[in-house]
Design an enzyme around this catalytic site. Structure first.
Site, PDB file in Angstrom:
ATOM      1  N   LEU A 347     -34.614 -61.361 -78.919  1.00  0.00           N
ATOM      2  CA  LEU A 347     -34.961 -60.017 -78.446  1.00  0.00           C
ATOM      3  C   LEU A 347     -35.577 -59.201 -79.576  1.00  0.00           C
ATOM      4  CD1 LEU A 347     -31.787 -59.075 -76.377  1.00  0.00           C
ATOM      5  CD2 LEU A 347     -34.053 -59.550 -75.479  1.00  0.00           C
ATOM      6  N   GLY A 348     -35.129 -59.479 -80.777  1.00  0.00           N
ATOM      7  CA  GLY A 348     -35.663 -58.724 -81.898  1.00  0.00           C
ATOM      8  C   GLY A 348     -34.994 -59.153 -83.185  1.00  0.00           C
ATOM      9  N   GLY A 350     -33.872 -57.445 -86.902  1.00  0.00           N
ATOM     10  CA  GLY A 350     -33.802 -56.229 -87.708  1.00  0.00           C
ATOM     11  C   GLY A 350     -33.302 -56.552 -89.089  1.00  0.00           C
ATOM     12  N   GLY A 351     -32.962 -55.515 -89.802  1.00  0.00           N
ATOM     13  CA  GLY A 351     -32.504 -55.683 -91.165  1.00  0.00           C
ATOM     14  C   GLY A 351     -31.226 -56.492 -91.254  1.00  0.00           C
ATOM     15  N   PHE A 352     -30.393 -56.415 -90.233  1.00  0.00           N
ATOM     16  CA  PHE A 352     -29.090 -57.074 -90.318  1.00  0.00           C
ATOM     17  C   PHE A 352     -29.064 -58.450 -89.676  1.00  0.00           C
ATOM     18  CE2 PHE A 352     -27.707 -52.531 -90.518  1.00  0.00           C
ATOM     19  CZ  PHE A 352     -27.406 -52.567 -91.864  1.00  0.00           C
ATOM     20  N   GLY A 353     -30.062 -58.767 -88.924  1.00  0.00           N
ATOM     21  CA  GLY A 353     -30.055 -60.091 -88.318  1.00  0.00           C
ATOM     22  C   GLY A 353     -30.874 -60.142 -87.051  1.00  0.00           C
ATOM     23  N   VAL A 355     -31.387 -60.750 -82.928  1.00  0.00           N
ATOM     24  CA  VAL A 355     -30.677 -60.486 -81.671  1.00  0.00           C
ATOM     25  C   VAL A 355     -31.247 -61.393 -80.586  1.00  0.00           C
ATOM     26  CG1 VAL A 355     -29.968 -58.738 -80.020  1.00  0.00           C
ATOM     27  CG2 VAL A 355     -30.443 -58.088 -82.371  1.00  0.00           C
ATOM     28  N   LYS A 370     -25.954 -60.541 -81.497  1.00  0.00           N
ATOM     29  CA  LYS A 370     -26.532 -60.252 -82.798  1.00  0.00           C
ATOM     30  C   LYS A 370     -25.934 -61.218 -83.806  1.00  0.00           C
ATOM     31  CE  LYS A 370     -28.280 -56.656 -85.543  1.00  0.00           C
ATOM     32  NZ  LYS A 370     -28.943 -55.401 -85.334  1.00  0.00           N
ATOM     33  N   ASP A 466     -26.215 -45.636 -89.356  1.00  0.00           N
ATOM     34  CA  ASP A 466     -27.595 -46.127 -89.272  1.00  0.00           C
ATOM     35  C   ASP A 466     -28.281 -45.655 -87.991  1.00  0.00           C
ATOM     36  OD1 ASP A 466     -29.794 -47.349 -90.283  1.00  0.00           O
ATOM     37  OD2 ASP A 466     -29.168 -49.393 -89.763  1.00  0.00           O
TER      38      ASP A 466
END
Ligand SMILES: *[C@@H]1O[C@H](CO)[C@@H](O)[C@H](O)[C@H]1NC(C)=O
Ligand SMILES: *[C@@H]1O[C@H](CO)[C@@H](O)[C@H](O)[C@H]1NC(C)=O
Ligand SMILES: *[C@@H]1O[C@H](CO)[C@@H](O)[C@H](O)[C@H]1NC(C)=O
Ligand SMILES: *[C@@H]1O[C@H](CO)[C@@H](O)[C@H](O)[C@H]1NC(C)=O
Ligand SMILES: *[C@@H]1O[C@H](CO)[C@@H](O)[C@H](O)[C@H]1NC(C)=O
Ligand SMILES: *[C@@H]1O[C@H](CO)[C@@H](O)[C@H](O)[C@H]1NC(C)=O
Length: 668
Positions: A347-348, A350-353, A355, A370, A466
């Site tokens: 799905l996407g 991001g900075g943390f991992g 999804v 996630k 965040d």
């Protein structure tokens, strides 16, 4: 047909013999016309084969000639001579292993009660084995060695009287014309013929075995002198018993002939055994070896599969997590749900991992997983307890956290799937679909209410850390919902405490948060301010520009306000379709929340009151008078603000955001 003929012969004999003499005789060349008395797992195949036992394990089968046979002269009580011959074959499903064999028997009843399978051959049990009152005579073809009964080996022929400890036994084989002994393997699957003869006058029992078509050897395998008169009754039944143990084995009888006071008839035209594609001698090589290799291969494969699967689905579960069991997901389920975390389900990132979208196996619940790589154990306990708390709270503007899962180096968070995705994709990078002002205001209102809930209404104060458009998700009705709480905290824990690393996203981080490393509700409000500006302006808080001079959104909005036209900052994608008063309110509130001194920022409660129009927002100029030395009302003051803002963030305008990004490790 043949059976009828036998009856005729018998009638003929009975008819013409002296009245006192009794002769019983029958012959079965195949059993299809036979009227055998069967029990256990015995059955007759349409081909005429009598199958005493088949693929069943721990089974037993019996087959008896249905009528009584006279064994004693009714006048003077001597035992008649008798003669019987039969053809058998033993075929195991597992080559060198087999069931327990079969036994020809003369018994007082056609039903054998209480008998056991295994080495009891379906004939006796531990209580009655060897009991004199049994009145059982047997000839066993024993294919398993049992110490209990003093067996000589696992391939022998024995004479049994009232029990399974044979009174005479020999290893299976026969003497040929030259008196040479030939070994026989009873379980070879090949048809073999057996002759059992008893001479009433000499009281001698002869037992002979030979491969079918070899003919009856002259010298018997077993010859025993034994008076059967105490064992046999006046009339008896004759038949067979057989049993299997752990190995399914087919015990076949192909034909059988019996006669008292005479010689049993020769057998002919026997039914054909089912195809059995090998020769007896190379049985081990042809069946045994491939079988063993197959078994080894299966064992090895299943071990590999087991370890690969175990590795694949391996999780990390520590004692302290026991209380969070309900919130724990099985990695295997998540793996299945996301089709193995394949790229198509992404799905996407991001900075943390990353999804992934998933559908839970049984419930069909749509989830977003996630996947965060996380090496440190430090802070994990605290973090998990916090996410579990958040997971337990329910608010319409908070993305429901369903649970988590942990593996080595990996943390997985399971959220309810939000069908409309994250807000940023409706704002930036020339969105295909944008949100109109009413929709945007609804999202802002929702996020404010969700954040107010986290700060003030739930049992624990939860600092989000965040807040930004990409962490606001939209459900099917385009309600804004906060996701990804607390992750920044996990990351700031996971490092060397001497260099407190601040994790969040550049442009949303409050100056005091950068300085002290401490996140507070007030630093969340700062981020919320940046969020308000990005939603209203359709721009990121910091936009890189070609001329090396990055656009700082808050500065720019402030300068618009300073020029007396704050609406200049509004997102051009909105066109003219917006409520100017509301846009002005949101932009001013954005500036208000972005104030460097945390004590001058409104709380989320106040923010809600301003947004709902319950309390009017103070004039920005009026605000500036009360702020600690910083003023918004002249250009010099604004520079001071920018300088303070910038230096506290630890970067200068000219610095490339990619450098600061990697330093902060926060994603956008
Ligand atoms: C049975 O015994 C009687 C008396 O000894 C004898 O006459 C008769 O032939 C015997 N029957 C048979 C079938 O041997
Ligand atoms: C089979 O044997 C039983 C028991 O001896 C008998 O009652 C029955 O009539 C026989 N049936 C046939 C078809 O011979
Ligand atoms: C019974 O009769 C048979 C046949 O006539 C004879 O061979 C046998 O010896 C007799 N037995 C006794 C105990 O008399
Ligand atoms: C053994 O078999 C007899 C019948 O032949 C039965 O009465 C007895 O209960 C059985 N014993 C066991 C231990 O099964
Ligand atoms: C027969 O079997 C015995 C073991 O039971 C073995 O020693 C002997 O060599 C075998 N003979 C032949 C001809 O296979
Ligand atoms: C048993 O075999 C011996 C030869 O070994 C023979 O003399 C005797 O007549 C046989 N007895 C019967 C009942 O066949």
């Amino acid at each position: 047909m043949f059976f009828n003929l036998v009856i005729l012969v018998a009638l003929f004999l009975v008819g013409f013999a002296p009245a006192s003499s009794e002769v019983d005789a029958f012959t079965y060349n195949g059993f299809q016309l036979g009227n055998l008395s069967l029990d256990g797992i015995a059955n007759v195949k349409s081909s005429g084969l009598l199958l005493l036992t088949d693929s069943e394990t721990q089974g037993q089968g019996h087959a008896f000639y249905p009528n009584l046979i006279h064994f004693k002269n009714s006048t003077n009580g001597t035992i008649f001579s008798f003669s019987t011959t039969f053809v058998f074959a033993i075929r195991s499903d597992y080559g060198i292993l087999s069931g327990h064999g079969l036994v020809f028997i003369i018994a007082p009843q056609r039903r054998i009660e209480g008998a056991l399978a295994y080495h009891y051959l379906g004939l006796f049990n531990s209580t009655n084995n060897g009991d004199r009152s049994n009145h059982v005579f047997g000839v066993e073809l024993d294919t398993i060695y049992s110490e209990e009964f003093g067996d000589i080996n696992d391939n022998h022929v024995g004479i049994d009287i009232n029990g399974l400890r044979s009174v005479a036994a020999e290893k299976a084989g026969y003497f040929d014309d030259t008196d040479l002994f030939n070994n026989l393997t009873l379980i070879s699957g090949q048809p073999m013929q057996v002759w059992v003869e008893y001479d009433g006058s000499t009281q001698q029992i002869n037992v002979t075995v030979a491969p079918l078509h070899v003919g009856k050897p002259v010298r018997p395998l077993l010859s025993l002198k034994c008076d059967l008169s105490p064992i046999l009754d006046q009339t008896m039944y004759v038949g067979f018993s057989s049993s299997t143990g752990s190995v399914p084995t087919h015990h076949y009888i192909l034909g059988w002939s019996f006669k008292t006071n005479g010689k049993a008839q020769e057998l002919s035209q026997l039914p054909i055994l089912p195809r059995f594609g090998h020769k007896g001698t190379s049985r081990f090589v042809k069946i045994g070896l491939p079988l063993i290799s197959l078994v080894l291969l299966i064992v090895a494969t299943s071990m590999v599969v087991y370890y690969v699967r175990r590795k694949k689905y391996e999780e990390l579960l520590e004692d302290w997590e026991r209380e969070y069991r309900p919130q724990r997901f099985k990695y295997k389920d998540l793996y299945t749900a996301t089709k193995g975390f394949r790229e198509k389900e992404l799905l996407g990132a991001g900075g943390f991992g990353k999804v992934y979208k998933g559908v839970m196996p049984i419930t069909n619940l749509e989830i977003a997983v996630k996947k965060i790589s996380h090496e440190s154990k430090q802070g994990m306990k605290e973090f998990v307890s916090e996410i579990v708390i958040i997971g337990s709270i329910q608010h319409r503007n908070v993305v429901p956290l369903l649970g988590y899962c942990r593996r080595k180096g990996e943390l997985l968070l399971v959220y309810e799937y939000m069908s409309s995705g994250s807000l940023d994709k409706y704002l930036y990078d020339r969105p295909r679909v944008t949100l109109n002002w009413t929709q945007r205001f609804k999202v802002i209102r929702g996020v404010a209410s969700g954040l107010f809930f986290l700060h003030e209404e739930c049992d624990h104060i939860v600092v989000h850390r965040d807040i930004k458009a990409s962490n606001v998700l939209l459900d099917g009705e385009l309600n804004g919902r906060l996701g990804d709480f607390g992750l920044a905290r996990l990351y700031s824990h996971g490092t060397n405490p001497q260099s407190t690393r601040v994790v969040g996203t550049l442009g949303y981080l409050a100056p005091e948060h950068t300085r002290t490393g401490r996140a507070t509700p007030s630093s969340d409000v700062f981020s919320f301010g940046a969020f308000l500006l990005e939603v209203a302006c359709g721009r990121r808080p910091i936009e890189p520009r070609k001329d090396d001079d990055d656009l700082i959104l808050v500065d720019w909005v402030y300068s618009c306000w300073n020029r007396g036209n704050i609406l200049e900052a509004v997102d051009p994608n909105l066109g003219v379709d917006f409520v100017p008063g509301q846009v002005e309110l949101v932009l001013s509130l954005g500036l208000f929340c972005s104030r460097p001194d945390p004590s001058f920022r409104p709380t989320m409660r106040q923010n809600l009151l301003f947004l709902d129009g319950v309390v009017a927002l103070p004039e920005l100029s009026a605000l500036s008078a009360s702020s600690s030395g910083l003023t918004f009302d002249d250009h010099g003051g604004f520079d001071d603000f920018v300088n303070s803002y910038s230096s506290s963030l630890g970067y200068t305008h000219s610095r490339s955001p990619s450098v600061t990004d990697s330093f902060l490790s926060g994603g956008r």
